[in-house]
Scaffold this motif. Structure first.
Motif, PDB file in Angstrom:
ATOM      1  N   ASP A 127       5.660  10.677  -5.815  1.00  0.00           N
ATOM      2  CA  ASP A 127       6.689  11.054  -4.846  1.00  0.00           C
ATOM      3  C   ASP A 127       7.816  10.022  -4.900  1.00  0.00           C
ATOM      4  OD1 ASP A 127       8.229  11.787  -2.687  1.00  0.00           O
ATOM      5  OD2 ASP A 127       6.538  12.158  -1.351  1.00  0.00           O
ATOM      6  N   THR A 128       8.857  10.330  -5.662  1.00  0.00           N
ATOM      7  CA  THR A 128       9.955   9.377  -5.847  1.00  0.00           C
ATOM      8  C   THR A 128      10.698   9.110  -4.549  1.00  0.00           C
ATOM      9  OG1 THR A 128      10.221  10.196  -8.103  1.00  0.00           O
ATOM     10  CG2 THR A 128      12.010   8.864  -7.211  1.00  0.00           C
ATOM     11  N   ALA A 129      10.915  10.145  -3.754  1.00  0.00           N
ATOM     12  CA  ALA A 129      11.634   9.968  -2.487  1.00  0.00           C
ATOM     13  C   ALA A 129      10.842   9.051  -1.555  1.00  0.00           C
ATOM     14  CB  ALA A 129      11.881  11.316  -1.823  1.00  0.00           C
ATOM     15  N   ALA A 130       9.534   9.255  -1.463  1.00  0.00           N
ATOM     16  CA  ALA A 130       8.708   8.403  -0.609  1.00  0.00           C
ATOM     17  C   ALA A 130       8.683   6.971  -1.132  1.00  0.00           C
ATOM     18  CB  ALA A 130       7.286   8.956  -0.534  1.00  0.00           C
ATOM     19  N   GLU A 131       8.686   6.819  -2.448  1.00  0.00           N
ATOM     20  CA  GLU A 131       8.707   5.476  -3.024  1.00  0.00           C
ATOM     21  C   GLU A 131      10.019   4.759  -2.704  1.00  0.00           C
ATOM     22  OE1 GLU A 131       8.479   3.230  -7.380  1.00  0.00           O
ATOM     23  OE2 GLU A 131       8.358   5.423  -7.263  1.00  0.00           O
ATOM     24  N   TYR A 132      11.122   5.486  -2.823  1.00  0.00           N
ATOM     25  CA  TYR A 132      12.422   4.890  -2.500  1.00  0.00           C
ATOM     26  C   TYR A 132      12.471   4.476  -1.034  1.00  0.00           C
ATOM     27  CZ  TYR A 132      17.509   4.330  -2.336  1.00  0.00           C
ATOM     28  OH  TYR A 132      18.772   3.820  -2.171  1.00  0.00           O
ATOM     29  N   PHE A 143       0.833  -1.203   0.000  1.00  0.00           N
ATOM     30  CA  PHE A 143       0.000   0.000   0.000  1.00  0.00           C
ATOM     31  C   PHE A 143       0.871   1.258   0.000  1.00  0.00           C
ATOM     32  CE2 PHE A 143      -1.935   3.446   2.464  1.00  0.00           C
ATOM     33  CZ  PHE A 143      -3.085   3.682   1.712  1.00  0.00           C
ATOM     34  N   ASN A 144       1.910   1.264   0.837  1.00  0.00           N
ATOM     35  CA  ASN A 144       2.790   2.430   0.902  1.00  0.00           C
ATOM     36  C   ASN A 144       3.501   2.661  -0.431  1.00  0.00           C
ATOM     37  OD1 ASN A 144       2.144   2.863   3.597  1.00  0.00           O
ATOM     38  ND2 ASN A 144       3.827   1.618   4.351  1.00  0.00           N
ATOM     39  N   LEU A 145       3.907   1.578  -1.085  1.00  0.00           N
ATOM     40  CA  LEU A 145       4.556   1.709  -2.385  1.00  0.00           C
ATOM     41  C   LEU A 145       3.590   2.285  -3.423  1.00  0.00           C
ATOM     42  CD1 LEU A 145       6.776  -1.456  -3.009  1.00  0.00           C
ATOM     43  CD2 LEU A 145       7.476   0.916  -3.098  1.00  0.00           C
ATOM     44  N   ASN A 146       2.399   1.716  -3.488  1.00  0.00           N
ATOM     45  CA  ASN A 146       1.422   2.173  -4.476  1.00  0.00           C
ATOM     46  C   ASN A 146       1.014   3.619  -4.243  1.00  0.00           C
ATOM     47  OD1 ASN A 146       1.347  -0.275  -5.856  1.00  0.00           O
ATOM     48  ND2 ASN A 146      -0.214  -1.120  -4.509  1.00  0.00           N
ATOM     49  N   LYS A 147       0.900   3.997  -2.979  1.00  0.00           N
ATOM     50  CA  LYS A 147       0.523   5.382  -2.674  1.00  0.00           C
ATOM     51  C   LYS A 147       1.603   6.344  -3.151  1.00  0.00           C
ATOM     52  CE  LYS A 147      -0.945   8.388   1.140  1.00  0.00           C
ATOM     53  NZ  LYS A 147      -0.040   9.480   0.748  1.00  0.00           N
ATOM     54  N   ALA A 148       2.870   6.002  -2.884  1.00  0.00           N
ATOM     55  CA  ALA A 148       3.965   6.879  -3.311  1.00  0.00           C
ATOM     56  C   ALA A 148       4.022   6.974  -4.835  1.00  0.00           C
ATOM     57  CB  ALA A 148       5.292   6.360  -2.762  1.00  0.00           C
ATOM     58  N   ILE A 149       3.792   5.844  -5.523  1.00  0.00           N
ATOM     59  CA  ILE A 149       3.797   5.854  -6.991  1.00  0.00           C
ATOM     60  C   ILE A 149       2.638   6.692  -7.510  1.00  0.00           C
ATOM     61  CG2 ILE A 149       3.532   4.408  -9.038  1.00  0.00           C
ATOM     62  CD1 ILE A 149       4.944   2.160  -7.463  1.00  0.00           C
ATOM     63  N   ALA A 166       9.923   0.165  12.608  1.00  0.00           N
ATOM     64  CA  ALA A 166      10.878  -0.799  13.135  1.00  0.00           C
ATOM     65  C   ALA A 166      11.839  -1.324  12.097  1.00  0.00           C
ATOM     66  CB  ALA A 166      10.125  -1.974  13.769  1.00  0.00           C
ATOM     67  N   SER A 167      11.538  -1.128  10.816  1.00  0.00           N
ATOM     68  CA  SER A 167      12.437  -1.637   9.794  1.00  0.00           C
ATOM     69  C   SER A 167      12.799  -0.576   8.780  1.00  0.00           C
ATOM     70  CB  SER A 167      11.772  -2.817   9.076  1.00  0.00           C
ATOM     71  OG  SER A 167      10.567  -2.407   8.470  1.00  0.00           O
ATOM     72  N   VAL A 168      12.765   0.660   9.241  1.00  0.00           N
ATOM     73  CA  VAL A 168      12.976   1.762   8.313  1.00  0.00           C
ATOM     74  C   VAL A 168      14.402   1.774   7.816  1.00  0.00           C
ATOM     75  CG1 VAL A 168      13.607   3.430  10.077  1.00  0.00           C
ATOM     76  CG2 VAL A 168      12.587   4.224   7.970  1.00  0.00           C
ATOM     77  N   GLU A 169      14.545   2.113   6.576  1.00  0.00           N
ATOM     78  CA  GLU A 169      15.886   2.298   6.017  1.00  0.00           C
ATOM     79  C   GLU A 169      15.893   3.615   5.278  1.00  0.00           C
ATOM     80  OE1 GLU A 169      17.578  -1.029   4.066  1.00  0.00           O
ATOM     81  OE2 GLU A 169      18.815   0.168   2.785  1.00  0.00           O
ATOM     82  N   VAL A 170      16.676   4.526   5.725  1.00  0.00           N
ATOM     83  CA  VAL A 170      16.636   5.867   5.181  1.00  0.00           C
ATOM     84  C   VAL A 170      18.036   6.347   4.903  1.00  0.00           C
ATOM     85  CG1 VAL A 170      14.512   6.473   6.353  1.00  0.00           C
ATOM     86  CG2 VAL A 170      16.647   6.880   7.491  1.00  0.00           C
ATOM     87  N   VAL A 171      18.076   7.429   4.155  1.00  0.00           N
ATOM     88  CA  VAL A 171      19.347   8.110   3.947  1.00  0.00           C
ATOM     89  C   VAL A 171      19.754   8.791   5.237  1.00  0.00           C
ATOM     90  CG1 VAL A 171      20.508   9.882   2.608  1.00  0.00           C
ATOM     91  CG2 VAL A 171      18.775   8.460   1.538  1.00  0.00           C
ATOM     92  N   PRO A 172      21.049   8.679   5.724  1.00  0.00           N
ATOM     93  CA  PRO A 172      21.440   9.248   7.014  1.00  0.00           C
ATOM     94  C   PRO A 172      21.199  10.746   7.059  1.00  0.00           C
ATOM     95  CG  PRO A 172      23.187   7.918   6.065  1.00  0.00           C
ATOM     96  CD  PRO A 172      22.117   8.036   5.040  1.00  0.00           C
ATOM     97  N   ARG A 173      20.705  11.233   8.211  1.00  0.00           N
ATOM     98  CA  ARG A 173      20.482  12.655   8.385  1.00  0.00           C
ATOM     99  C   ARG A 173      21.779  13.328   8.820  1.00  0.00           C
ATOM    100  NH1 ARG A 173      14.669  13.848   9.500  1.00  0.00           N
ATOM    101  NH2 ARG A 173      13.552  11.924   9.137  1.00  0.00           N
ATOM    102  N   GLY A 174      21.781  14.633   8.742  1.00  0.00           N
ATOM    103  CA  GLY A 174      22.954  15.402   9.158  1.00  0.00           C
ATOM    104  C   GLY A 174      23.249  15.216  10.624  1.00  0.00           C
TER     105      GLY A 174
END
Length: 1167
Positions: A326-331, A316-322, A688-696
């Motif tokens: 929102d490319t960043a949200a999809e990634y 659902f989260n993937l389809n919503k971002a597509i 609990a399983s988030v994978e994100v680009v590191p913040r500053g």
């Protein structure tokens, strides 16, 4: 079928005649020259093209001109290629379907030839990807006018599905086009009117069997794609059903039955529809056994729907971002999904995880990180069902600029013992495009390292090596070095000094050493001296190499019996050459120590004596150098302090307002009520399983840096994995003793082995420690990785949060090695911590909690980087921050914004709240605030006009915020917390109607002390501990190692003492209860003041001054134990109360009170 095959062959011949440029057919040479060396005539400038078209407006034409210019400047610009083609494609669609509703012939599109050439040009450099293939095939389908052109389109469909074999969309389009051709050739009412000849050829070429075979291949490729596989499978089942209806046969019936069963056994989005199809099929062809068959199918596949349901939230989260674009949200959603799949991966989950990776590479085809993750996943699981080389070929086609992907490709070919010609072809495909060095020379070096490593291993490590192999390796390695040098000078100028890590040179040295030519290898090392002369790492490696060479002569045997053993003269010479650069060497002290140790171990007595004398001279030189560096740092610090030091009343106001409460600024509660309860850390499952680009990165505020080098734990640490069970810290320290100073070792026991986190004195030592991996640890293979970016800096968490709370909150993101909480002895209001994970990936994932609301506050969770300051310091230093004080306590953020926004753009308003209970519900401010403007001029204007004005009938003071000196801000050593909601002692000690008869109980009787408290425990954690007993006030005294608690009644004191005596407040630390006087005489636990590093201890004799332990200054004696009971001082009420006394009071026997008051009538007895 023969005619069909002949048609395909003819089509292939047609395509073979067309000119094509690809990575595979560029001429190759052993020199490895890049595309940048191809004569410029091949890229001769072309005249500007005209993009005038009735289908395009002026803005679009202008954009096409800009894109063409960008591509001339950079022919490898992927995104410009992509945008150029998309714009031309949209123009074709607009041309065919103009606004007036008519239809225009696509072949009359003015820019058609440019569009087709652009597809070809893009295809020569990159793989087109799913979207551009869809555009290309759609355009060519419309343009096809005869059988040959239609067959060409089918060939392109074959190529597209080969490049993107897991694209359900392309396979579905492939099947739809074949069905379209079948209808045009055979249907009585065809969608297109063909000539009679084309219809006759089409009936033979475009058959139902071609459709079934095509869709069967697509169905097999996408069957584990749970989201989109139905696009192919529904068409496949329909084609089988139509064929069965048209030409019934028992074999076809059994095949259809088997395929339906297989489909039901795979999770997919339209499983219910598939089950309905199976029911219809069974009721028609197996009517007599319908009920039994359906019951068995339901039982066999009962868990399939659950498998999809478990993934439905991620889908659902993937389809919503597509859908939102929102490319960043999809990634973000895709990487979270992948992490979740891998975390829960079972023995049969490999196909589903692999299919998800294939979906990720379809959606993000030019992301090298996703391709690398996919490749590492395949290498780790080594599942032969998936060809790793096929994936690598697609990866390098999509990302030809990634040296890491090409490296994997070369190494995989070598691991699978492919031929030299095949590996050479891949290497040249990588280098001859010119994309590697165009992106970053580091990418080119990666490929050359893989190639030269292969040449060396093939020439010298293989049992079948020949002299020709050695000659090829020598030429290849030299050519690689020349190419990198030439490319570097073209890119950076003649001053480029080569790879700072000299990795290719090290391969070359290894090659000559293995061939037995020590002189040639030594000559290469000598050639590096000029560029590396100030690098300790280089001299260390050079020295070790010479020692390895000398080792062949270091052992006494029969061949040298009776002769004096050779000393390592060359190794000694290397160290002596290094010492001549001592004044500029990056790490002179370890080198000097190495020289002395070397001479003592390996040289003659004369050389040892000479080395000792030399060391004394060099130490003086070093001392002078360090003194100069220290003086320079002091001057810099003094200059900086003089610029930012406040003066007069403003300094006093700032010191009492701003810096003292620096950390409290991040505690401002959000207005939205938190859902999380204080006693339960409810982390959303999605987090609990988030994978994100590191913040500053950000760190806790600190005083101005001193001249003393700051501790850099994050960059000076390593992780050591696979250590044997039972290993000790001492043994680990011994193992790394030759690397440098080991400051700290933390061990974590795993199920089968041990993981250790080792901290060194400098980042360079940590870097050197990586080389110890090859030696192994006590005969065990270990893995050593850098500890960088594996530490999380966390603040603004709930005030009563302890280590257990933090572990529960941050534990789902990865394995936590330790949590470091700061000492409160010198600043009791500190509230931040460092969470040390066992991997950088886990720490990066945990930054997903940054900004998440927990108990009314937004967490701050960032990758730790001590060399950075908070962003607010920039505004202060630039004079954009305004300090406002004298505020009415009811003023809110909105009020200040309304008053100050007229002066310019406001970036932020920070207003600390008065929230003594830490519940995030207070609307009262602390009387001051900070307003950050975007421009300095706006801040100055606000000060000029607002200073002395009134807000809510109170005159306010406004000034530019300034830094304060370290000495101006005194830390808070003692913290107090009052329970404003608790009843007073009078009400607590009496029943209704008796308050006037029973006098108030003295504070001394209602107070107790908690001793041996860790200095990381704050007053809010203590409040949580004593709240059940009804406390009135808590006074935290971390310098004394405890806290006093004033309760509402004497009975509450007794209950608390009974419950808390020996209570384990943190693992391994039990607290005691005692008197207030006993706490005042106690001392807290020792902690080093400077960045947690213990200074060298100097033991001095001290006079016996008496006292509790018979010692004066200095540390307690050997017989002292921190947890031991201490004698209590006398009080006005007599001897200190024992647990029995408190138990008596709790049960009603108040002997002390009766004796004091003298009005007791009866004596309560224990029951």
């Amino acid at each position: 079928m023969q005619h069909q095959q002949q048609s395909h062959r003819q089509t292939a011949q047609v395509y073979a005649q067309r000119p094509s440029i690809s990575l595979q057919n560029i001429p190759r040479t052993i020199s490895g020259a890049s595309a940048s060396d191809i004569p410029m005539a091949e890229h001769s400038p072309k005249p500007p093209r005209s993009f005038a078209s009735k289908a395009l407006d002026a803005a679009t034409v202008d954009m096409l001109n800009q894109l063409e210019k960008a591509l001339k400047d950079n022919p490898f610009d992927y995104y410009s290629h992509n945008s150029f083609i998309e714009t031309l494609h949209r123009g074709l669609q607009a041309h065919m379907n103009p606004a007036d509703g008519s239809y225009q012939d696509p072949s009359s599109y003015e820019l058609l030839s440019i569009l087709l050439d652009s597809f070809q040009d893009m295809d020569s450099k990159y793989s087109l990807g799913e979207t551009l293939w869809e555009y290309r095939l759609s355009d060519l389908k419309i343009l096809a006018r005869n059988t040959e052109e239609r067959l060409n389109v089918l060939e392109l469909f074959t190529k597209a599905t080969k490049e993107e074999p897991h694209s359900a969309k392309l396979w579905a389009l492939f099947g739809d086009y074949i069905r379209h051709l079948m209808l045009c050739a055979s249907d009585d009412n065809p969608p297109e009117q063909w000539s009679a000849e084309d219809r006759e050829i089409g009936k033979e070429a475009f058959t139902s069997q071609l459709l079934i075979d095509t869709l069967a291949g697509g169905a097999e490729s996408v069957k584990y794609n749970i989201a989109d596989s139905h696009l192919v499978w529904d068409r496949y089942l329909q084609a089988l059903h139509d064929d069965l209806e048209a030409r019934p046969h028992p074999d076809k019936l059994r095949q259809f039955d088997k395929i339906l069963e297989e489909r039901l056994g795979l999770p997919h989005a339209t499983w219910d529809n598939t089950f309905s199809t199976f029911s219809t099929f069974t009721s028609r062809f197996h009517a007599n056994d319908y009920q039994t068959i359906m019951q068995n199918a339901t039982h066999r596949h009962r868990n399939i729907k659950k498998q999809y349901a478990d993934r439905e939230e991620h889908e659902f989260n993937l389809n919503k971002a597509i859908h939102d674009g929102d490319t960043a949200a999809e990634y973000h959603a895709m990487t979270r999904y992948l992490k979740w799949e891998k975390k829960l991966m079972g023995p049969f989950s490999f196909p589903l995880v692999n299919a998800l990776y294939e979906r990720a590479t379809l959606r993000f085809p030019v992301s090298p990180d996703i391709w690398e993750d996919h490749i590492e996943f395949l290498i780790q699981h080594n599942n032969r069902a998936v060809s790793l080389l096929d994936v690598l070929e697609r990866a390098t086609r999509h990302c030809p600029w990634s040296g890491s992907l090409w490296t994997h490709h070369i190494l995989t070919l070598e691991a699978e013992t492919r031929s030299f010609e095949e590996i050479e072809a891949v290497k040249h495909s990588a280098t001859e495009t010119g994309m590697l060095e165009h992106t970053d020379i580091e990418e080119l070096i990666k490929v050359q390292i893989a190639w030269c490593g292969y040449l060396r291993r093939k020439a010298l490590d293989s049992a079948h090596s020949s002299e020709d192999d050695a000659d090829i390796a020598e030429v290849g390695i030299r050519s690689a070095l020349e190419l990198v040098t030439e490319t570097g000078k073209k890119k950076f100028g003649d001053d480029w000094r080569g790879d700072p890590k000299y990795r290719l040179e090290r391969i070359h040295i290894k090659f000559w050493l293995q061939r037995g030519n020590v002189a040639e290898a030594r000559q290469i090392l000598d050639s590096l001296v000029e560029a590396q002369k100030n690098s300790y790492d280089f001299w260390y490696r050079y020295y070790i190499w010479e020692m390895v060479v000398w080792a062949n002569h270091a052992v006494r045997d029969r061949s040298n019996a009776g002769h004096e053993l050779q000393t390592p003269v060359m190794a000694t010479t290397v160290l002596e050459r290094a010492l001549t650069h001592l004044t500029h060497l990056d790490q002179p002290e370890p080198l000097l120590e190495m020289y002395i140790n070397h001479c003592e171990q390996h040289e003659s007595v004369l050389k040892v004596r000479s080395a000792i004398i030399e060391r004394r001279k060099l130490e003086k030189i070093l001392q002078y150098r360090r003194q100069k560096e220290w003086e320079k740092a002091q001057e810099s610090q003094a200059a900086s302090a003089s610029e930012i030091a406040p003066t007069g009343d403003a300094a006093n106001a700032a010191s009492t307002g701003k810096r003292k409460l620096e950390e409290e600024l991040v505690e401002e509660p959000v207005t939205k009520k938190s859902r999380a309860a204080a006693s339960d850390v409810d982390v959303p499952a999605a987090m609990a399983s988030v994978e994100v680009v590191p913040r500053g990165a950000s760190e806790a505020p600190s005083a101005l840096s001193s001249a003393q080098p700051q501790r850099d734990r994050e960059h000076a640490s390593i992780f050591v994995r696979n250590l044997p069970k039972g290993v000790t810290q001492t043994r680990i320290r011994q193992f790394f003793s030759d690397v440098g100073e080991v400051r700290n070792v933390t061990i974590k026991e795993e199920e089968h082995d041990v993981t250790a986190h080792v901290e060194f004195a400098t980042p360079e030592e940590a870097q050197y420690a990586l080389m110890k991996e090859v030696k192994g640890f006590d005969g065990v293979e270990i893995k050593i990785t850098q500890g960088e970016s594996a530490t999380l800096y966390v603040t603004n968490y709930p005030q009563d949060a302890d280590e257990a709370y933090l572990r529960k909150l941050f534990g789902p993101y990865g394995e936590i090695l330790e949590i470091r909480l700061p000492s409160l002895k010198f600043a009791s209001n500190r509230r931040f911590c460092y969470i040390q994970y066992t991997s950088a990936q886990a720490a990066t994932a945990a930054t997903g909690l940054d900004g998440v609301e927990v108990q009314g506050r937004k967490l701050i969770a960032k990758i730790s980087a001590p060399d950075r300051k908070k962003a607010r310091d920039d505004a202060t230093a630039e004079g954009r921050e305004v300090y406002v004080w004298g505020l009415d306590f009811k003023v809110q953020n909105k009020d200040l914004k309304d008053k100050f926004r007229k002066f310019g753009k406001i970036e932020n308003v920070k207003m600390p709240k008065h929230d003594p209970l830490g519940k995030g519900k207070s609307d009262r401010n602390k009387g001051f605030a900070y307003v950050v403007f975007a421009e300095k001029d706006h801040a100055e204007q606000a000060v000029a006009e607002m200073n002395g004005l009134s807000i809510h009938d109170r005159e306010i003071k406004v000034q530019i915020a300034e830094h304060t000196k370290q000495s101006d801000s005194k830390p808070r050593h003692i913290a107090q917390l009052r329970n404003t909601e608790s009843p007073g002692p009078e009400r607590a000690a009496s029943t209704p109607g008796e308050a006037s008869e029973i006098p108030a109980q003295p504070v001394g009787l209602r107070s107790t002390a908690l001793l041996d408290l860790p200095d990381t425990v704050n007053e809010h954690q203590i409040a949580k501990l004593v709240e059940p007993y009804g406390y009135k006030k808590i006074t935290l005294m971390p310098k004394n190692g405890g806290a006093t608690v004033e309760f509402t009644s004497v009975e509450a004191v007794g209950k608390a003492n009974l419950a808390l005596e020996g209570y384990e407040i943190i693992p391994g630390r039990k607290i005691r209860t005692g008197t207030v006087q006993e706490l005042k005489e106690a001392k807290g636990e020792w902690r080093p003041k400077n960045n947690f590093i213990q200074p060298p201890q100097i033991n001095r004799p001290t006079a016996n001054r008496g006292g509790l332990r018979g010692r004066g200054r200095g540390k307690p004696g050997l017989g002292f134990h921190p947890g031991a009971s201490r004698p209590a001082a006398s009080s006005s009420t007599g001897a200190p109360k024992s647990n029995q006394d408190f138990r008596s009071m709790l049960l009603g026997g108040k002997k002390d009170e009766q004796a004091t008051n003298g009005d007791n009538d009866t004596e309560m007895k224990d029951e």
